[in-house]
Design a protein around this motif. Structure first.
Motif, mmCIF file in Angstrom:
data_model
loop_
_atom_site.group_PDB
_atom_site.id
_atom_site.type_symbol
_atom_site.label_atom_id
_atom_site.label_comp_id
_atom_site.label_asym_id
_atom_site.label_seq_id
_atom_site.Cartn_x
_atom_site.Cartn_y
_atom_site.Cartn_z
ATOM 1 N N THR A 177 0.897 -1.332 0.054
ATOM 2 C CA THR A 177 -0.136 0.125 -0.010
ATOM 3 C C THR A 177 0.885 1.281 0.085
ATOM 4 O OG1 THR A 177 -1.796 -1.313 1.094
ATOM 5 C CG2 THR A 177 -1.673 1.451 1.281
ATOM 6 N N ASP A 178 1.867 1.287 0.918
ATOM 7 C CA ASP A 178 2.962 2.582 0.779
ATOM 8 C C ASP A 178 3.568 2.522 -0.538
ATOM 9 O OD1 ASP A 178 2.101 2.928 3.602
ATOM 10 O OD2 ASP A 178 4.096 1.952 4.157
ATOM 11 N N LEU A 179 3.739 1.513 -1.128
ATOM 12 C CA LEU A 179 4.788 1.592 -2.392
ATOM 13 C C LEU A 179 3.668 2.092 -3.287
ATOM 14 C CD1 LEU A 179 7.032 1.074 -4.187
ATOM 15 C CD2 LEU A 179 6.419 -1.163 -4.612
ATOM 16 N N ALA A 180 2.349 1.753 -3.379
ATOM 17 C CA ALA A 180 1.377 2.478 -4.290
ATOM 18 C C ALA A 180 1.267 3.656 -4.164
ATOM 19 C CB ALA A 180 0.123 1.502 -4.529
ATOM 20 N N ALA A 181 1.156 4.375 -2.991
ATOM 21 C CA ALA A 181 0.956 5.610 -2.680
ATOM 22 C C ALA A 181 2.122 6.282 -2.894
ATOM 23 C CB ALA A 181 0.681 6.014 -0.881
ATOM 24 N N ALA A 182 3.569 5.801 -2.635
ATOM 25 C CA ALA A 182 4.834 6.540 -3.179
ATOM 26 C C ALA A 182 4.877 6.871 -4.423
ATOM 27 C CB ALA A 182 5.963 5.937 -2.472
ATOM 28 N N LEU A 183 4.472 5.540 -5.417
ATOM 29 C CA LEU A 183 4.416 5.629 -6.920
ATOM 30 C C LEU A 183 3.436 6.752 -7.551
ATOM 31 C CD1 LEU A 183 4.762 2.000 -7.683
ATOM 32 C CD2 LEU A 183 6.301 3.789 -8.215
ATOM 33 N N ARG A 184 2.120 6.952 -6.739
ATOM 34 C CA ARG A 184 1.235 7.857 -6.918
ATOM 35 C C ARG A 184 1.849 9.387 -6.797
ATOM 36 N NH1 ARG A 184 -2.517 4.561 -4.703
ATOM 37 N NH2 ARG A 184 -2.400 5.644 -2.960
ATOM 38 N N ALA A 185 2.529 9.354 -5.774
ATOM 39 C CA ALA A 185 3.178 10.866 -5.442
ATOM 40 C C ALA A 185 4.347 11.176 -6.372
ATOM 41 C CB ALA A 185 3.784 10.736 -4.032
ATOM 42 N N TYR A 186 5.043 9.977 -7.067
ATOM 43 C CA TYR A 186 6.129 10.407 -7.742
ATOM 44 C C TYR A 186 5.615 10.748 -9.146
ATOM 45 C CZ TYR A 186 10.139 8.311 -10.740
ATOM 46 O OH TYR A 186 11.030 8.408 -11.723
ATOM 47 N N ARG A 187 4.788 10.103 -9.721
ATOM 48 C CA ARG A 187 3.926 10.388 -11.020
ATOM 49 C C ARG A 187 3.240 11.585 -10.865
ATOM 50 N NH1 ARG A 187 0.383 5.674 -13.203
ATOM 51 N NH2 ARG A 187 0.823 6.586 -15.278
ATOM 52 N N ARG A 188 2.779 12.145 -9.867
ATOM 53 C CA ARG A 188 2.205 13.347 -9.733
ATOM 54 C C ARG A 188 3.160 14.720 -9.656
ATOM 55 N NH1 ARG A 188 -1.596 11.072 -5.913
ATOM 56 N NH2 ARG A 188 -0.289 11.903 -4.213
ATOM 57 N N LEU A 189 4.258 14.485 -8.960
ATOM 58 C CA LEU A 189 5.459 15.362 -8.783
ATOM 59 C C LEU A 189 5.953 15.646 -10.059
ATOM 60 C CD1 LEU A 189 7.289 17.167 -7.296
ATOM 61 C CD2 LEU A 189 8.537 15.082 -6.680
ATOM 62 N N THR A 190 6.241 14.309 -10.865
ATOM 63 C CA THR A 190 7.305 14.671 -12.257
ATOM 64 C C THR A 190 6.154 15.044 -13.104
ATOM 65 O OG1 THR A 190 6.467 12.072 -12.773
ATOM 66 C CG2 THR A 190 8.759 12.668 -11.679
ATOM 67 N N ALA A 191 4.784 14.874 -13.161
ATOM 68 C CA ALA A 191 3.876 15.641 -14.020
ATOM 69 C C ALA A 191 3.694 17.066 -13.871
ATOM 70 C CB ALA A 191 2.370 14.832 -14.069
ATOM 71 N N ARG A 192 3.924 17.286 -12.590
ATOM 72 C CA ARG A 192 3.768 18.815 -12.062
ATOM 73 C C ARG A 192 5.065 19.639 -12.712
ATOM 74 N NH1 ARG A 192 1.144 17.548 -6.291
ATOM 75 N NH2 ARG A 192 -0.804 17.198 -6.917
ATOM 76 N N ILE A 193 6.108 18.754 -12.590
ATOM 77 C CA ILE A 193 7.385 19.440 -12.981
ATOM 78 C C ILE A 193 7.433 19.672 -14.557
ATOM 79 C CG2 ILE A 193 10.089 18.994 -13.232
ATOM 80 C CD1 ILE A 193 9.723 17.556 -10.552
#
Length: 207
Positions: A177-193
């Protein structure tokens, strides 16, 4: 083997394994293949095209801090540059950090002795962009227990994350569950950049 079992084995066995020669060592092979395979198997469906690499070495020697990283190939394929997600194993305690991180080696090459300062300043900016992930990834700093240039760089390159003690690694559901949440954060951050980066035509690039 499970994700938790793989992480737990590295935490427990790495300090003694470093006393042996690196070439052909079974734990080194497990970090490169078995543990990386478990992380890969735990990725949610939307991240199945991501790359997973594990490294127990620096050059021809054991690394002070081994790692297993997840890379979005649209962003980076290497821990030297870009932004990625990584499990880092501290040298001074039985724990593992899940870190949303910046590439350290590229910063060292670009900034020399000022690399840690540059990484921390960029980390503050990136942390603000990823503020909505703070509830799931509350650790804003990590400690790796090694004075080496790369471990200090990894500490400075950290953006957001989680720290697990040895007992936490028995909860496979939580780890996934934590890995999935971290991956969502990763994808959102790189999309915002990407959205903030000007395109060739001078307009904001699409995420």
């Amino acid at each position: 083997m499970s994700l938790g079992h793989a992480l737990r084995r590295i935490v427990r066995d790495y300090p003694l394994a470093r006393l042996d020669p690196l070439p052909g060592h079974p734990l080194a092979e497990m970090i490169r293949r078995g543990a990386a395979d478990e992380v890969r198997a735990a990725l949610p469906q939307e991240a199945r095209g991501f790359l997973v690499k594990g490294s127990p070495e620096r050059g021809r020697h054991w690394a002070a801090v081994p790692w297993i990283a997840v890379f979005d190939p649209a962003v980076t394929t290497s821990a030297t540059r870009g932004i990625y997600l990584v499990y880092l194993f501290p040298a001074h305690r039985e724990a593992v950090h899940l870190s949303l991180a910046q590439g350290t080696v590229a910063a060292i090459r670009a900034h020399g002795p000022r690399a840690e300062t540059a990484l921390r300043l960029d980390g503050d900016r990136l942390r603000a962009l990823a503020a909505d992930a703070a509830a799931h990834l509350p650790a804003t700093a990590i400690a790796l227990g090694s004075p080496g240039e790369l471990p200090r760089g990894y500490e400075a390159a950290h953006i957001l994350g989680l720290t697990y003690g040895l007992a936490d690694l028995g909860d496979e559901t939580r780890l996934r569950t934590d890995l999935a949440a971290a991956l969502r954060a990763y994808r959102r951050l790189t999309a915002r950049i990407a959205a903030l980066r000007p395109s060739a035509a001078g307009r904001p690039a699409r995420a």
